[in-house]
Design a protein around this motif. Structure first.
Motif, PDB file in Angstrom:
ATOM      1  N   THR A 327       0.837  -1.194   0.000  1.00 25.62           N
ATOM      2  CA  THR A 327       0.000   0.000   0.000  1.00 25.62           C
ATOM      3  C   THR A 327       0.872   1.244   0.000  1.00 25.62           C
ATOM      4  OG1 THR A 327      -0.056  -0.330   2.364  1.00 25.62           O
ATOM      5  CG2 THR A 327      -2.027  -0.973   1.137  1.00 25.62           C
ATOM      6  N   ALA A 328       0.250   2.373  -0.309  1.00 32.85           N
ATOM      7  CA  ALA A 328       1.003   3.624  -0.360  1.00 32.85           C
ATOM      8  C   ALA A 328       1.579   3.940   1.021  1.00 32.85           C
ATOM      9  CB  ALA A 328       0.088   4.742  -0.817  1.00 32.85           C
ATOM     10  N   ARG A 329       2.775   4.536   1.026  1.00 32.39           N
ATOM     11  CA  ARG A 329       3.445   4.835   2.293  1.00 32.39           C
ATOM     12  C   ARG A 329       2.773   6.005   3.002  1.00 32.39           C
ATOM     13  NH1 ARG A 329       9.088   4.548   1.083  1.00 32.39           N
ATOM     14  NH2 ARG A 329       9.539   5.863   2.862  1.00 32.39           N
ATOM     15  N   GLU A 330       2.747   5.931   4.318  1.00 32.65           N
ATOM     16  CA  GLU A 330       2.317   7.079   5.129  1.00 32.65           C
ATOM     17  C   GLU A 330       3.435   8.103   5.112  1.00 32.65           C
ATOM     18  OE1 GLU A 330      -0.008   8.359   7.550  1.00 32.65           O
ATOM     19  OE2 GLU A 330      -1.323   7.213   6.221  1.00 32.65           O
ATOM     20  N   LEU A 331       3.137   9.299   4.755  1.00 26.51           N
ATOM     21  CA  LEU A 331       4.185  10.315   4.707  1.00 26.51           C
ATOM     22  C   LEU A 331       4.027  11.290   5.869  1.00 26.51           C
ATOM     23  CD1 LEU A 331       4.276  11.431   0.959  1.00 26.51           C
ATOM     24  CD2 LEU A 331       5.708   9.753   2.100  1.00 26.51           C
ATOM     25  N   PRO A 332       5.142  11.838   6.352  1.00 24.24           N
ATOM     26  CA  PRO A 332       4.998  12.955   7.288  1.00 24.24           C
ATOM     27  C   PRO A 332       4.422  14.154   6.528  1.00 24.24           C
ATOM     28  CG  PRO A 332       7.311  12.600   6.718  1.00 24.24           C
ATOM     29  CD  PRO A 332       6.529  11.486   6.085  1.00 24.24           C
ATOM     30  N   ASP A 333       3.952  15.159   7.246  1.00 23.70           N
ATOM     31  CA  ASP A 333       3.298  16.307   6.600  1.00 23.70           C
ATOM     32  C   ASP A 333       4.228  17.093   5.696  1.00 23.70           C
ATOM     33  OD1 ASP A 333       0.965  15.806   7.693  1.00 23.70           O
ATOM     34  OD2 ASP A 333       1.142  17.225   9.365  1.00 23.70           O
ATOM     35  N   TYR A 350       2.669   8.986  -4.447  1.00 35.05           N
ATOM     36  CA  TYR A 350       2.754   9.614  -3.131  1.00 35.05           C
ATOM     37  C   TYR A 350       1.662  10.663  -2.966  1.00 35.05           C
ATOM     38  CZ  TYR A 350       7.240   7.350  -2.485  1.00 35.05           C
ATOM     39  OH  TYR A 350       8.227   6.418  -2.338  1.00 35.05           O
ATOM     40  N   ASP A 351       1.333  10.902  -1.695  1.00 33.45           N
ATOM     41  CA  ASP A 351       0.298  11.879  -1.380  1.00 33.45           C
ATOM     42  C   ASP A 351       0.828  13.286  -1.666  1.00 33.45           C
ATOM     43  OD1 ASP A 351      -1.495  13.566  -0.270  1.00 33.45           O
ATOM     44  OD2 ASP A 351      -1.531  12.634   1.716  1.00 33.45           O
ATOM     45  N   ARG A 354       1.286  16.041   1.044  1.00 32.58           N
ATOM     46  CA  ARG A 354       2.344  15.931   2.056  1.00 32.58           C
ATOM     47  C   ARG A 354       3.740  16.005   1.454  1.00 32.58           C
ATOM     48  NH1 ARG A 354       0.552  12.604   6.794  1.00 32.58           N
ATOM     49  NH2 ARG A 354      -1.663  13.029   6.903  1.00 32.58           N
TER      50      ARG A 354
END
Ligand code: PEP
Ligand code: MG
Length: 754
Positions: A327-333, A350-351, A354
């Motif tokens: 799944t897509a990585r959680e990114l810091p803000d 990527y998001d 962020r």
């Protein structure tokens, strides 16, 4: 005497012991002492020592079992000095039965190593970079077996990761050590997409975390590894077979991949690493690290190229291990993405909200990543050599795409200076946002239409934000460049339809495929050309391979669904080419009508003026076009015979020079006389000073990158066109190569915001 044999318990148990030793709260040095004792004991070695590399390159004895404790932090070897220096220099193990007789041996009396003859040293490698050396020694003259070398390398890998991740030594102890991930560093690269950003490093290719290095079930791990290797081999074989006549990378590269993927040596190294207790991912990293260390030093460009192939192959293998379901990585803000290079579509995973910046070790400003970064308005600096070895996940980093630099773990004063610059940028953005709905009229009442250049679906999100009055250049080839394979009719139609839907009645000018030159498709095999900018590209390709052009025109007509349609052809060099290209549009309209599909309610077909030849044949061209658009990026490179992509020559000429401005003026006048709408859509249209000159020459349609719309609108609103015209016309008579300074002085005198 029987030679001592180590690896009795294998590295698995040993690695666990090391991990346990690391878990306590003991001081760093005590932990390190425990580690060397455990290794020596387990490997039946009389000596075990760890050397780490100081910032200046010296290798310092950090811990030892067996040598004199007084030598710790005292014994230092220069780069290349002694056996330890030799190991770092070569990046590979040294296995000697009689160390003192080796020519590189450097005797250090304080260590008390006289009685030890056999010597096995392996580099501590992190990302292929030697950060230290791990040594075992025995009194007897013996040669260590292959398995023992392999075991020690695996231990070294785990140690290197622990040191690098700060698990083994605290910051204080690592202060001056090469690997220390906390020293500020500044890297110089090249600017790929403008802007500034300060944020937290996120590694695109994440290293295996130390706690994921060791497997609990070697057998299960081996099965996983085999399955992934087989999947990788299948994938490459399929790509080579070139389904649908297309391949995912050039044939030559794929052939090399196949050779590597089936290479017994590579496979065996991976399997051995897994058998000795590493996870499959850690095994890939270990083998990769060794290759990097060996090939990374190679001067031979061919070998270095092979290293790239191997890196790609390793990345592919890691992706297979991660499975398709990742799944897509959680990114810091405030994520700043760090990567070697990014392939088609990688960045889009990527998001966007962020992702604040992008740093690349390789790439070029025409690469996929740079194109997408520009489209997303994400600052990007590339060609930062050694980047990934110097930055760790979570490090604070600065992307300075104004100067083309990256600051890793910047000092507070650097951050402060950057924050001031960021504030200035933010203020300017806010000013531009306020102007969004204000029409762009000059002070003396001339309307200037400001349009946006686009090429990807992501661009459309900002059309509304910029205040642009439409899309003056839609680069259709971008969809092809970010795809893994040739977009089919449906995919093309879907994108064009979306563009027209989002534009909601505002004009959109679609440019047909402009491929070749610096825009190459990995899945389309093109012959290598001596001089690609002057080669088989753009409309030339379309006319010679009409199937592709026809398909695209069909998709455009279909997408218009009875709405107005504007199409233009890139790099037209003769009126015959334009005539032939236009005939394809007519025949596709007729085809659509025969099928009962609606023709566009209005059709405008135009030519880009990029080849200088057309400037002297406008009398013939203009009557057969509905509009023209000047591609100054190409027009200037051909006028000045200077490759726009080559940093050595791209800046040798100035578009704000008499010859360039006179050519533009000539086009503008011819268009005015015939009533042919003309726009300028090269990058210069988006720079306020250049746009000032264009407005002064009489241009009233400018199409530019989204970030240019605000600043150019501010310029237009503050400009008196008539005064600007008088001033610039005088400067056209100038006798120097550039009149930039003079134009700038003129703008300031007229209080124009440039
Ligand atoms: C140009 O050449 O100015 C242009 C707009 O086209 P591209 O930059 O896509 O070649
Ligand atoms: Mg062009």
């Amino acid at each position: 005497m029987v030679a001592p044999s180590f690896a009795i318990r294998g590295p698995r148990t040993l690695l666990r012991q090391i991990r346990e030793a690391m878990a306590g709260d003991a001081p760093a040095q005590t932990k390190l002492n425990m580690v060397v004792r455990i290794i020596a004991g387990s490997m039946v070695a009389e000596v075990c020592s760890i050397y780490l590399r100081r910032a200046g390159g010296d290798l310092e004895l950090f811990a030892t079992e067996g040598l004199s404790p007084d030598a710790v932090h005292v014994t230092r070897l220069k780069p290349g000095e002694g056996l330890v220096g030799e190991i770092v220099r070569q990046g590979r193990p040294l296995n000697l039965s009689d160390a003192p007789s080796h020519p590189a041996f450097a005797y250090r009396p304080e260590t008390g190593e006289d009685p030890y003859h056999s010597f096995l040293g392996v580099p501590l490698l992190r990302g292929g970079r030697p950060i230290g050396v791990l040594v075992v020694q025995n009194r007897t003259e013996r040669s260590y077996g292959e398995e023992e070398v392999e075991d020690l390398q695996i231990i070294a890998m785990v140690l290197a990761e622990m040191v690098g991740a700060g698990d083994l030594l605290n910051e204080e102890a690592l202060k001056d050590v090469e690997i220390a991930p906390h020293r500020p560093e500044r890297l110089k690269g090249a600017r790929f997409a403008d802007g500034l950003a300060y944020g937290t490093a996120v590694l695109h290719e994440q290293p295996v975390a130390p706690e994921q290095l060791l497997s609990d079930d070697a057998q299960a791990e081996e099965i996983r590894l085999r399955a992934a290797i087989e999947a990788l081999q299948r994938q490459i074989d399929e790509m080579l077979e070139g389904q649908h006549g297309l391949v995912g990378a050039s044939y030559e590269v794929l052939e090399t991949y196949r050779l590597f993927a089936h290479d017994r040596g590579w496979n065996r190294s991976l399997e051995e690493a897994v058998r000795s207790g590493l996870t499959a991912e850690a095994a890939v990293e270990r083998v990769r690290s060794e290759h990097r260390a060996r090939l990374g030093q190679a001067r031979d460009p061919y070998l270095r190229e092979r290293l790239h192939d191997l890196e790609d192959l390793n990345d592919r293998l890691l992706r297979h291990l991660a499975g398709d379901g990742h799944t897509a990585r959680e990114l810091p803000d405030d994520a700043i993405l760090i990567a070697r290079n990014l392939g088609p579509a990688d960045l889009l995973e990527y998001d966007r909200k962020r992702l604040k910046g992008l740093l690349l070790e390789e790439g070029s400003s025409a690469s996929h990543a740079a194109i997408v970064a520009k489209a997303l308005d994400i600052p990007c600096v590339g060609r930062l050599s050694g980047l990934r070895d110097r930055v760790s996940e979570g490090d604070p980093v600065i992307v300075d795409a104004e100067t083309g630099e990256a600051f890793l773990r910047p000092r507070p004063d650097v951050v402060k200076a950057l924050q001031t610059r960021l504030e200035v940028r933010a203020q300017r953005r806010a000013e531009f946002a306020r102007l969004r709905d204000t029409p762009a009229f000059t002070k003396d009442g001339a309307k200037v239409t400001l349009l946006m250049n686009a090429g990807l679906a992501v661009d459309l999100d900002i059309l509304g934000e910029t205040g642009a009055e439409g899309i003056g250049l839609f680069r259709t080839e971008f969809q092809f460049m970010v795809a893994e394979e040739m977009p089919r009719l449906d995919a093309q139609r879907a994108l064009y339809e979306r563009v027209l839907d989002v534009a909601d009645g505002q004009p959109v000018t679609f440019r047909t495929l402009d491929l070749g030159g610096d825009k190459l498709l990995p899945y389309m095999e093109l012959e290598r050309e001596e001089n690609p900018a002057l080669g088989w590209r753009a409309v030339r390709m379309g006319l010679d391979r009409p199937a592709l052009l026809r398909l695209q025109l069909r998709a455009l007509i279909w997408a218009a669904k009875g709405r107005p349609l504007r199409v233009m052809f890139p790099l037209v060099a003769s009126v015959d080419e334009f005539r032939a290209a236009r005939a394809f549009v007519d025949s596709e309209i007729a085809w659509a009508q025969r099928r009962g599909r609606p023709a566009p309610s209005r059709l405008d077909v135009g030519a880009m003026i990029e080849a200088p030849s057309l400037v002297w044949h406008l009398d013939a061209l203009l009557p057969m076009t509905d509009f023209v658009s000047i591609g100054t990026n190409d027009l200037m490179q051909y006028l000045f015979a200077a490759d726009r992509g080559n940093p050595r020559v791209a800046d040798r000429y100035d578009p704000l020079s008499p010859p360039a401005l006179r050519a533009l003026q000539q086009i503008q006048q011819a268009c005015a006389e015939t009533g042919t709408p003309v726009s300028v859509c090269g990058e210069m249209a988006g720079r306020p000073l250049e746009a000032f000159a264009l407005v002064a020459l009489g241009f009233d349609r400018l199409s530019m990158p989204p970030a240019g719309v605000g600043p150019v609108k501010q310029m237009v609103l503050s400009c008196d066109r008539e005064a600007a015209r008088r001033g610039v016309l005088t400067l056209l008579k100038g006798t120097s190569g550039s009149v930039r300074n003079e134009i700038e002085t003129l703008a300031r005198k007229l209080y124009v915001a440039v």
